[in-house]
Design an enzyme around this catalytic site. Structure first.
Site, PDB file in Angstrom:
ATOM      1  N   ASN A 105       0.841  -1.204   0.000  1.00 61.06           N
ATOM      2  CA  ASN A 105       0.000   0.000   0.000  1.00 61.06           C
ATOM      3  C   ASN A 105       0.876   1.255   0.000  1.00 61.06           C
ATOM      4  O   ASN A 105       1.969   1.277   0.577  1.00 61.06           O
ATOM      5  CB  ASN A 105      -1.002   0.006   1.152  1.00 61.06           C
ATOM      6  CG  ASN A 105      -0.415  -0.228   2.521  1.00 61.06           C
ATOM      7  OD1 ASN A 105       0.614  -0.877   2.670  1.00 61.06           O
ATOM      8  ND2 ASN A 105      -1.062   0.312   3.530  1.00 61.06           N
ATOM      9  N   ILE A 106       0.372   2.265  -0.688  1.00 63.96           N
ATOM     10  CA  ILE A 106       1.112   3.518  -0.866  1.00 63.96           C
ATOM     11  C   ILE A 106       0.151   4.658  -0.538  1.00 63.96           C
ATOM     12  O   ILE A 106      -0.870   4.823  -1.224  1.00 63.96           O
ATOM     13  CB  ILE A 106       1.623   3.640  -2.319  1.00 63.96           C
ATOM     14  CG1 ILE A 106       2.502   2.432  -2.679  1.00 63.96           C
ATOM     15  CG2 ILE A 106       2.393   4.953  -2.515  1.00 63.96           C
ATOM     16  CD1 ILE A 106       2.737   2.255  -4.164  1.00 63.96           C
ATOM     17  N   GLU A 107       0.455   5.402   0.508  1.00 62.39           N
ATOM     18  CA  GLU A 107      -0.458   6.452   0.959  1.00 62.39           C
ATOM     19  C   GLU A 107      -0.048   7.813   0.425  1.00 62.39           C
ATOM     20  O   GLU A 107       1.029   7.978  -0.163  1.00 62.39           O
ATOM     21  CB  GLU A 107      -0.515   6.439   2.492  1.00 62.39           C
ATOM     22  CG  GLU A 107      -1.020   5.085   2.981  1.00 62.39           C
ATOM     23  CD  GLU A 107      -1.216   4.993   4.472  1.00 62.39           C
ATOM     24  OE1 GLU A 107      -0.691   5.850   5.218  1.00 62.39           O
ATOM     25  OE2 GLU A 107      -1.910   4.044   4.898  1.00 62.39           O
ATOM     26  N   CYS A 154      -4.156   0.589  -2.343  1.00 60.42           N
ATOM     27  CA  CYS A 154      -3.992  -0.626  -1.539  1.00 60.42           C
ATOM     28  C   CYS A 154      -2.968  -1.572  -2.173  1.00 60.42           C
ATOM     29  O   CYS A 154      -2.715  -1.523  -3.389  1.00 60.42           O
ATOM     30  CB  CYS A 154      -5.317  -1.371  -1.439  1.00 60.42           C
ATOM     31  SG  CYS A 154      -6.567  -0.553  -0.450  1.00 60.42           S
ATOM     32  N   GLU A 210      -3.235  -4.740  -2.807  1.00 63.31           N
ATOM     33  CA  GLU A 210      -3.819  -5.642  -3.809  1.00 63.31           C
ATOM     34  C   GLU A 210      -3.887  -4.961  -5.175  1.00 63.31           C
ATOM     35  O   GLU A 210      -3.554  -5.546  -6.208  1.00 63.31           O
ATOM     36  CB  GLU A 210      -5.243  -6.047  -3.405  1.00 63.31           C
ATOM     37  CG  GLU A 210      -5.345  -6.786  -2.099  1.00 63.31           C
ATOM     38  CD  GLU A 210      -5.544  -5.856  -0.905  1.00 63.31           C
ATOM     39  OE1 GLU A 210      -4.888  -4.789  -0.846  1.00 63.31           O
ATOM     40  OE2 GLU A 210      -6.336  -6.211  -0.020  1.00 63.31           O
ATOM     41  N   CYS A 233     -10.208  -4.720   0.957  1.00 62.59           N
ATOM     42  CA  CYS A 233     -11.291  -3.731   1.012  1.00 62.59           C
ATOM     43  C   CYS A 233     -12.239  -3.931  -0.171  1.00 62.59           C
ATOM     44  O   CYS A 233     -11.934  -4.654  -1.121  1.00 62.59           O
ATOM     45  CB  CYS A 233     -10.724  -2.312   1.024  1.00 62.59           C
ATOM     46  SG  CYS A 233     -10.232  -1.707  -0.605  1.00 62.59           S
ATOM     47  N   CYS A 253     -10.833  -3.108  -3.705  1.00 62.34           N
ATOM     48  CA  CYS A 253      -9.924  -4.146  -4.236  1.00 62.34           C
ATOM     49  C   CYS A 253     -10.698  -5.384  -4.658  1.00 62.34           C
ATOM     50  O   CYS A 253     -10.356  -6.032  -5.656  1.00 62.34           O
ATOM     51  CB  CYS A 253      -8.867  -4.494  -3.197  1.00 62.34           C
ATOM     52  SG  CYS A 253      -7.688  -3.147  -2.977  1.00 62.34           S
TER      53      CYS A 253
HETATM   54  N1  THU Z   1      -5.203  -1.326   2.806  1.00 60.94           N
HETATM   55  C1  THU Z   1      -4.709  -2.168   1.846  1.00 60.94           C
HETATM   56  O1  THU Z   1      -3.586  -1.984   1.348  1.00 60.94           O
HETATM   57  N2  THU Z   1      -5.476  -3.211   1.463  1.00 60.94           N
HETATM   58  C2  THU Z   1      -6.723  -3.460   1.947  1.00 60.94           C
HETATM   59  O2  THU Z   1      -7.472  -4.222   1.345  1.00 60.94           O
HETATM   60  C3  THU Z   1      -7.152  -2.800   3.176  1.00 60.94           C
HETATM   61  C4  THU Z   1      -6.509  -1.470   3.413  1.00 60.94           C
HETATM   62  C5  THU Z   1      -4.390  -0.175   3.214  1.00 60.94           C
HETATM   63  C6  THU Z   1      -4.913   1.157   2.758  1.00 60.94           C
HETATM   64  C7  THU Z   1      -4.293   2.080   3.771  1.00 60.94           C
HETATM   65  O3  THU Z   1      -2.994   2.443   3.324  1.00 60.94           O
HETATM   66  C8  THU Z   1      -4.165   1.247   5.023  1.00 60.94           C
HETATM   67  O4  THU Z   1      -4.303  -0.097   4.615  1.00 60.94           O
HETATM   68  C9  THU Z   1      -5.182   1.568   6.101  1.00 60.94           C
HETATM   69  O5  THU Z   1      -6.472   1.531   5.578  1.00 60.94           O
END
Ligand code: THU
Length: 136
Positions: free
Chosen positions: A42-44, A53, A55, A90, A93
């Site tokens: 995941n990259i914010e 996310c 995935e 989520c 995804c």
């Molecule tokens: N996140 C994912 O990478 N995959 C998911 O299916 C659930 C959430 C990440 C998004 C965000 O960077 C962090 O988790 C918190 O929500």
């Protein structure tokens, strides 16, 4: 490639997660039917909504390199710096997986010690997909 091996690759990918806002690191490893693996983390973003996310990172990496036939994805998440634990994909995804994955596609969730196997139908029942737009 065993399910646990794929999960270990997902756990390794968590090391690259960029999560200064949530501190929640997720890793994914997507196995193609031809045996290649695309990993993702995941990259914010400071403006939050562009966050991607793990995935989707893995799926978009694969599709952008010409891959569309997928066998399985392993997903694992948890606080950054700690061992990964069970992390369900989520809704966004799940819908992205729905675009490319057939009914035999396997979704592996759990830890590097124990994996539970789900289908997309388990996680996204009665879904909308590409065939709904046929003939439009
Ligand atoms: N996140 C994912 O990478 N995959 C998911 O299916 C659930 C959430 C990440 C998004 C965000 O960077 C962090 O988790 C918190 O929500």
């Amino acid at each position: 490639m065993t399910d646990l091996e794929l999960m270990r690759l997902a756990e390794d990918a968590r090391a690259y997660s960029y999560t200064p806002y949530s501190n929640f690191a997720v890793g994914a490893a997507l196995l193609t039917k031809s045996g290649k693996v695309y990993t993702g983390c995941n990259i914010e973003s400071a403006s939050y909504t562009p966050t991607n996310c793990a995935e989707r990172t893995a799926v978009f990496k694969a599709v952008s390199e010409g891959e569309r036939d997928f066998a399985a994805i392993a997903v694992i998440g948890g606080p950054a710096g700690e061992k990964g634990r069970f992390c369900a994909p989520c809704g966004v995804c799940r819908q992205v997986l729905r675009e490319f994955c057939t009914s035999d596609f396997r979704i592996l969730l759990g830890t590097v010690e124990e994996v539970k196997v789900f289908t997309l139908e388990d996680l996204l029942p009665t879904s909308f997909g590409p065939s709904d737009l046929k003939g439009v």
